[in-house]
Design a protein around this motif. Sequence first.
Motif, mmCIF file in Angstrom:
data_model
loop_
_atom_site.group_PDB
_atom_site.id
_atom_site.type_symbol
_atom_site.label_atom_id
_atom_site.label_comp_id
_atom_site.label_asym_id
_atom_site.label_seq_id
_atom_site.Cartn_x
_atom_site.Cartn_y
_atom_site.Cartn_z
ATOM 1 N N ALA A 75 -2.372 3.053 57.429
ATOM 2 C CA ALA A 75 -3.427 4.054 57.293
ATOM 3 C C ALA A 75 -2.934 5.411 57.777
ATOM 4 O O ALA A 75 -3.238 6.453 57.190
ATOM 5 N N GLU A 76 -2.127 5.396 58.869
ATOM 6 C CA GLU A 76 -1.607 6.660 59.406
ATOM 7 C C GLU A 76 -0.655 7.322 58.425
ATOM 8 O O GLU A 76 -0.747 8.531 58.151
ATOM 9 N N ASP A 77 0.290 6.516 57.855
ATOM 10 C CA ASP A 77 1.244 7.064 56.890
ATOM 11 C C ASP A 77 0.534 7.547 55.628
ATOM 12 O O ASP A 77 0.898 8.574 55.030
ATOM 13 N N SER A 78 -0.488 6.794 55.230
ATOM 14 C CA SER A 78 -1.240 7.187 54.044
ATOM 15 C C SER A 78 -1.936 8.528 54.252
ATOM 16 O O SER A 78 -1.938 9.392 53.368
ATOM 17 N N ALA A 79 -2.501 8.714 55.435
ATOM 18 C CA ALA A 79 -3.175 9.983 55.742
ATOM 19 C C ALA A 79 -2.172 11.131 55.776
ATOM 20 O O ALA A 79 -2.426 12.233 55.263
ATOM 21 N N LYS A 80 -0.995 10.875 56.393
ATOM 22 C CA LYS A 80 0.052 11.905 56.419
ATOM 23 C C LYS A 80 0.489 12.259 55.004
ATOM 24 O O LYS A 80 0.690 13.437 54.659
ATOM 25 N N ALA A 81 0.663 11.212 54.182
ATOM 26 C CA ALA A 81 1.113 11.433 52.811
ATOM 27 C C ALA A 81 0.108 12.280 52.038
ATOM 28 O O ALA A 81 0.495 13.183 51.274
ATOM 29 N N ASP A 82 -1.195 12.008 52.234
ATOM 30 C CA ASP A 82 -2.224 12.795 51.539
ATOM 31 C C ASP A 82 -2.143 14.262 51.949
ATOM 32 O O ASP A 82 -2.243 15.170 51.110
ATOM 33 N N TYR A 83 -1.951 14.513 53.248
ATOM 34 C CA TYR A 83 -1.861 15.895 53.737
ATOM 35 C C TYR A 83 -0.627 16.599 53.152
ATOM 36 O O TYR A 83 -0.696 17.737 52.673
ATOM 37 N N ILE A 84 0.498 15.897 53.192
ATOM 38 C CA ILE A 84 1.745 16.496 52.678
ATOM 39 C C ILE A 84 1.641 16.742 51.173
ATOM 40 O O ILE A 84 2.128 17.753 50.661
ATOM 41 N N PHE A 85 0.984 15.828 50.466
ATOM 42 C CA PHE A 85 0.786 15.999 49.026
ATOM 43 C C PHE A 85 0.022 17.297 48.728
ATOM 44 O O PHE A 85 0.409 18.082 47.845
ATOM 45 N N LEU A 86 -1.054 17.529 49.475
ATOM 46 C CA LEU A 86 -1.829 18.754 49.277
ATOM 47 C C LEU A 86 -1.008 19.997 49.610
ATOM 48 O O LEU A 86 -1.121 21.032 48.937
ATOM 49 N N GLU A 87 -0.174 19.904 50.654
ATOM 50 C CA GLU A 87 0.694 21.022 50.994
ATOM 51 C C GLU A 87 1.700 21.291 49.877
ATOM 52 O O GLU A 87 2.025 22.434 49.558
ATOM 53 N N ALA A 88 2.179 20.208 49.259
ATOM 54 C CA ALA A 88 3.126 20.347 48.142
ATOM 55 C C ALA A 88 2.471 21.089 46.977
ATOM 56 O O ALA A 88 3.079 21.975 46.365
ATOM 57 N N LEU A 89 1.231 20.734 46.677
ATOM 58 C CA LEU A 89 0.520 21.415 45.591
ATOM 59 C C LEU A 89 0.309 22.889 45.915
ATOM 60 O O LEU A 89 0.366 23.752 45.034
ATOM 61 N N ARG A 90 0.037 23.178 47.196
ATOM 62 C CA ARG A 90 -0.147 24.584 47.596
ATOM 63 C C ARG A 90 1.146 25.376 47.418
ATOM 64 O O ARG A 90 1.144 26.490 46.884
ATOM 65 N N GLU A 91 2.273 24.779 47.845
ATOM 66 C CA GLU A 91 3.568 25.456 47.678
ATOM 67 C C GLU A 91 3.887 25.662 46.191
ATOM 68 O O GLU A 91 4.404 26.712 45.778
ATOM 69 N N LYS A 92 3.563 24.677 45.406
ATOM 70 C CA LYS A 92 3.812 24.794 43.965
ATOM 71 C C LYS A 92 2.991 25.926 43.359
ATOM 72 O O LYS A 92 3.495 26.723 42.551
ATOM 73 N N SER A 93 1.717 26.022 43.752
ATOM 74 C CA SER A 93 0.839 27.065 43.215
ATOM 75 C C SER A 93 1.292 28.460 43.632
ATOM 76 O O SER A 93 0.996 29.441 42.953
ATOM 77 N N GLN A 94 2.029 28.543 44.767
ATOM 78 C CA GLN A 94 2.512 29.834 45.245
ATOM 79 C C GLN A 94 3.919 30.154 44.740
ATOM 80 O O GLN A 94 4.540 31.127 45.171
ATOM 81 N N GLY A 95 4.422 29.327 43.835
ATOM 82 C CA GLY A 95 5.719 29.599 43.227
ATOM 83 C C GLY A 95 6.897 29.215 44.084
ATOM 84 O O GLY A 95 7.954 29.873 44.014
#
Length: 582
Positions: free
Chosen positions: A30-50
């Motif tokens: 559950a802990e790794d899954s939560a971390k993965a979800d957070y990192i995934f959203l950060e990845a999308l943010r970085e992608k949207s910012q080029g």
Amino acid sequence: MKRLPIFITLVALAVALIASARPRKASASAEDSAKADYIFLEALREKSQGNPDAAFELLRRAHELNPSDRETGMELSAFLLSIAQHDTTNARTALGLMKDYWEANPSDYYSGVRYGLLNDNMGLRDEGLRVWNTMHRLHPDKIELTYRLADMLAQGGDAADRRRAIEIYDSIELTEGPNIPLSGKKIQIYLIENDTLAVVSEADRLRQASPSNVDFQVFSGDVYSMMGRKEQALGFFDRAVELDPSSGYARYSKAQYFNEIGDSAGFDREVFVALRQNSLDVDTKLMLLRSYISEMITDSVQQPRIRELFDTLLVVHPLEHDIHDLYSRFLITVRDYKSAAEQTEQTLGLDPADPQGWEMLASLYLQTEEYDRAADAIVRSFRYYPDNGRQHLMLGSIYSQDGKPLEAIGQYKEALELTDEGDAETLSRIYGAWGDALYSMEQADSAFTYYKKAILYDPTNYLAMNNSAYFMACEGGDLDEALRLIEKVIAAEPDQATSLDTYAWVLFKRKDYTKAREIMDRVLLLEEGNEPSADVLDHAGDIYFMDGEPRKAIEFWKKALTLDPDNEKIRRKVKEKCLVKD
């Protein structure tokens, strides 16, 4: 769902890969899954910012933490494909991730299309067919999927696949109605199976579905002609023209039919009729005209007919740039430079933003020795290209040919200021032309300095090498250097008459008369059909005289004198029947 739309660039891969099952990690905590979800959203943010690099690293980390999250895997696959190139490991991983996501979400239309196309691009036909079959079943209303499935079945499969492809094309026809693209696809399958009866039957079926459709009649003509049934093919073309006498498509097809069977009179007749049709688009008319020119241009008797074709076409389309341009190029090939200049003027009037067009116009006026008009053409081009060094170089060359070396040098200075230091080819041309102008002003030493600059900037500037070698020979300069330069030119341009004449002259000055005569004979052979210049004939006379044939030498001098009657030196050679000193 948390996943945002994904945009994937499919990479055409050279290596066929097999999408096999991958070993999986145990389910994430559950802990790794939560971390993965957070990192995934950060990845999308970085992608949207080029920031694709940062996004890629974050996605990889999220996937490591929770490898069972198919949405993360799908997003990561896009990045892996973009860097895969010939890296089969990344490509295999990306393919597996896309497969995992699609199999869990088969109704996701866009992901299914991406996965199907990737398999097609990688040559994985079986998996591609599985995808398209599933997609077609889930989205029966998407006609593009139906086409894709049928096309895949038609390509590279067995007879059963091809039969199913035909069935699918038939089902599409029930919705879209009979049409040429569908019949064409079916005919391609019949040709693969060598079923000539089915080929003809398909053409008949299409035509009978709408007997008054001109395009269907023409299509039948094309099919019958391809199958060798020429008389019947002509009947369909005639029927198409009968149905619509103004149909440019029917006229064009009929003209091509006559061309293919070698009936030049029929081809000629139909071309004229087709070009008069307003319904035929200009691009098709130009294509037909190019075909006609290529067939007839070698026959001088046909040249008036070609001109008549252009004149006919220009009555219908007086303001079409490409027609005037093609006409000009045709006139250049038949050496009617005056008429070519008129057409080029029309071309530039319709589209003045063409620096090469202005140079061509000036060159055409130079061919007719209209130096003022040539210069005026370049001056007019300055309105559109005030900072183009090539245009000033061209104007300088015109002044030089018109016997105005000072004006020429003024333009070369302008050209030099406007030319980028990195444009070595243009700089070389400027210095070479400047050298020519200086030599015409009897400043030989300065001229050779500029020739050296020209060759330094562009070691393949053969014109500068040729002129430098020739003038060295004329001035009694370094004949070894002259020989080195001209031999380099001849190695690159072995059949260029002007360069060979220089070569012969350098050899003559080196008193290698036998070799000089051998080279001069090559010049004269190349000039057969085109009268050699007075300079070439004068050189030939000198070389033959020193190689022991004075009678032949005098013949050359006499011919040279007819071309240059004011040349006192040649006149003295003819009168005294020998070489004379300056």
